[in-house]
Write a protein that holds these residues in place. Structure first.
Motif, PDB file in Angstrom:
ATOM      1  N   ASN A  17       0.849  -1.262  -0.255  1.00 23.30           N
ATOM      2  CA  ASN A  17       0.021  -0.001  -0.067  1.00 23.30           C
ATOM      3  C   ASN A  17       0.942   1.284  -0.143  1.00 23.30           C
ATOM      4  N   LYS A  18       2.187   1.114   0.431  1.00 25.18           N
ATOM      5  CA  LYS A  18       2.963   2.347   0.512  1.00 25.18           C
ATOM      6  C   LYS A  18       3.464   2.580  -0.798  1.00 25.18           C
ATOM      7  N   GLY A  19       3.590   1.586  -1.712  1.00 23.93           N
ATOM      8  CA  GLY A  19       4.098   1.702  -2.924  1.00 23.93           C
ATOM      9  C   GLY A  19       5.340   0.665  -3.240  1.00 23.93           C
ATOM     10  N   PHE A  57       4.670  -0.545  12.676  1.00 25.87           N
ATOM     11  CA  PHE A  57       4.766  -0.274  11.089  1.00 25.87           C
ATOM     12  C   PHE A  57       5.039   0.992  10.795  1.00 25.87           C
ATOM     13  N   ASP A  58       4.294   2.020  11.370  1.00 24.92           N
ATOM     14  CA  ASP A  58       4.619   3.447  11.134  1.00 24.92           C
ATOM     15  C   ASP A  58       6.058   3.945  11.567  1.00 24.92           C
ATOM     16  N   LEU A  64      12.468   4.211   5.660  1.00 26.43           N
ATOM     17  CA  LEU A  64      12.363   3.410   4.674  1.00 26.43           C
ATOM     18  C   LEU A  64      12.427   4.194   3.340  1.00 26.43           C
ATOM     19  N   ASN A  65      13.448   4.122   2.382  1.00 24.20           N
ATOM     20  CA  ASN A  65      13.510   4.435   1.176  1.00 24.20           C
ATOM     21  C   ASN A  65      12.420   3.991   0.365  1.00 24.20           C
ATOM     22  N   LEU A  66      11.424   4.534   0.042  1.00 23.72           N
ATOM     23  CA  LEU A  66      10.329   3.930  -0.703  1.00 23.72           C
ATOM     24  C   LEU A  66      10.550   3.810  -2.308  1.00 23.72           C
ATOM     25  N   GLY A  67      11.561   4.403  -2.768  1.00 22.06           N
ATOM     26  CA  GLY A  67      12.140   4.217  -4.025  1.00 22.06           C
ATOM     27  C   GLY A  67      11.627   5.312  -4.866  1.00 22.06           C
TER      28      GLY A  67
END
Length: 526
Positions: A17-19, A57-58, A64-67
């Motif tokens: 969900n975060k990509g 989780f938050d 985290l680097n989501l990209g």
């Protein structure tokens, strides 16, 4: 009692969900990995699906680097100085002040979130115990061993039979079958129950460990709520209760937000007054200070005490705050006490601070005037030898006062007038009447020889008193037209300043009425 587990957030689906693409997500040694690196240790693994709490989780996703773009290190609002925040809010020539959030309110929000999360907590129970020997590696190992032992025993038995000359026969087959059946019977009756007991023990141990883990995690969440509740109590005492207690003594209430704003404003003043500050820097500080002053005004605190024309040293002496109801009542009491003090002083001295004399003092002046006039009249009358002029003098004085009587006497008989004046000049009390008006008005007695105030009141009262046809009562009308006529006639008498007002007030006019007519007719000095 069953409660809901806090670990309801599926880690893989939450990452999706975060990509984060599913191909980047893995699992190793209890950790969910992203791009091969440990991302978060799973709190619960149910049939290959990993779970954790939303809070955990938050916290993990923040680093985290989501990209999409590099993730900047999160900066806590508390780590940014108010001065830096104010400077960052300057846009062009317009500064915007954002008051700091209330710490107690933030803590209360965290408590609410924690309660909501723990309200649905439920201890998970293990699945019902079941045992399948075919899927048990230990059973398969025992089965293979039993078969091998049975086969070895059959070989040995056949060898013995052949040695005895029996060879391969129905008997040898029967013996072989018996050996195999015995081995399987032992496996079924002895080995499988043992393996089942061992499997159940492992099941029980796993269930106990899982329960203990859940209990520990639940206890940690409750400890966090307890700590937050204690923190809220301290913050509430510091930021709310203490200012309220202080306001009961000072009458001023200063909320936490206002205290922080004033502290920032004082800091800006200090910087602006620092030696060597440039004009541009000073202008920037001024813009930020204006924004804070606007905020203070919006919450009811007078910002002019911290104006740009007020130095930091002067502003530091200000006791800021919003005036409480108790403080306002105290202010009213002080004002009432000051008024009473002025009133009592005026009563004691006979004259108020605005110059107006008390009623008692006015009555005393009137009594003194009447006494002096009566005494002077008697001296002047006794001195007149001609009965005719004495009788005329008596009548004029009776109707219009001593001054008028003397004036008429001077026109009628020089001898009688000189006799009266000589008598007046020879007596101190009589001379007092001649100079009484002079002392009050700063004029000489020759400037006024008309009616006295009491005579004017009597004359005008007779002129304006009317009788009610039904009741027979007599009174002076209080309508505007009558009041204006009284004013006109009283002023036409030429009474000394102050006496004319006394006459009009005695006939029903108020100070406001007299001031209005003075303004209308252009009269001053009364």
């Amino acid at each position: 009692m069953a409660t809901t587990s806090p670990y309801t957030t599926g880690i893989r689906s939450a990452l999706n969900n975060k990509g984060v693409d599913n191909s980047r997500v893995g699992y190793k040694d209890g950790f969910v990995t992203v791009d091969g690196k440990n991302f978060l240790k799973a709190d619960l693994n149910n049939k290959g699906t990993t779970y954790t709490s939303q809070a955990n989780f938050d916290k993990a996703i923040g680093g985290l680097n989501l990209g999409n773009q590099p993730t900047a290190s999160p900066v806590s609002p508390a780590s940014v100085s108010p001065m830096a925040q104010a400077a960052a809010n300057v846009t062009g020539k317009q500064a915007v002040y954002t008051p700091p959030s209330n710490q107690a309110v933030k803590t209360l929000g965290k408590i609410g979130t924690g309660i909501d999360q723990s309200a649905g907590f439920q201890f998970t129970t293990p699945e019902a115990f079941s045992y399948n020997a075919e899927s048990d590696p230990a059973y398969q190992s025992q089965l293979a061993l039993a078969k091998q032992n049975a086969a070895d025993q059959q070989i040995d038995t056949n060898a013995m039979l052949r040695a005895s000359g029996q060879g391969k026969s129905s008997y040898s087959e029967t013996v072989a079958n018996q050996i195999g059946n015995k081995a399987m019977s032992t496996l079924s009756d002895t080995i499988i129950p043992q393996l089942m007991q061992q499997a159940y023990q492992r099941y029980t141990d796993d269930a106990n460990r899982n329960l203990q883990t859940q209990q520990l995690n639940y206890g940690v969440s409750q400890d966090q709520l307890s700590n937050l509740s204690s923190l809220y109590g301290l913050q509430n005492q510091e930021y709310f209760q203490n200012p309220l207690i202080e306001s009961e003594t000072t009458g001023n209430y200063l909320p936490e937000e206002a205290k922080a704003a004033i502290s920032n404003l004082m800091g800006l003043k200090g910087q602006a007054e620092t030696k060597g500050v440039t004009a541009a820097e000073r202008a920037d500080y001024s813009q930020q200070a204006d924004a804070i002053r606007s905020y203070l005004d919006s919450i009811g605190i007078d910002s002019t005490k911290y104006g740009a024309n007020i130095s930091a040293a002067q502003a530091s002496q200000v006791t800021p705050g919003i005036r409480t109801l108790q403080g306002q009542q105290l202010d009213q009491q002080n004002e009432q006490q000051q008024w009473e003090n002025r009133f009592n002083y005026g009563q004691a001295t006979g004259q108020f601070s605005n110059g107006q004399k008390t009623l008692q003092a006015q009555q005393m002046d009137t009594a003194n005037s009447q006494y002096a006039e009566q005494f002077a009249y008697q001296k002047a009358r006794d001195a007149i030898t001609d009965q005719r002029w004495k009788t005329e003098f008596d009548e004029n004085v009776r109707q219009y006062g001593l001054g008028y009587g003397l004036q008429q006497l001077s026109q009628s008989s020089d001898d009688a007038y000189r006799q009266a004046q000589l008598a007046l000049s020879q007596d101190d009390n009589a001379r007092q009447w001649l100079t009484y008006g002079d002392n009050q008005t700063g004029t000489t007695s020759t400037k006024y020889d008309g009616l006295t105030a009491s005579q004017a009141i009597s004359s005008l009262r007779d002129a304006f008193t009317v009788e009610d046809d039904k009741t027979g009562t007599k009174s002076i009308p209080t309508d505007t037209a009558t009041k204006e006529k009284i004013y006109q006639q009283a002023m036409s008498l030429g009474l000394p300043d102050g006496q004319d007002s006394q006459v009009m007030i005695s006939l029903g006019l108020t100070s406001q009425d007299i001031a209005a007519y003075d303004k209308k007719y252009g009269v001053s000095g009364n």
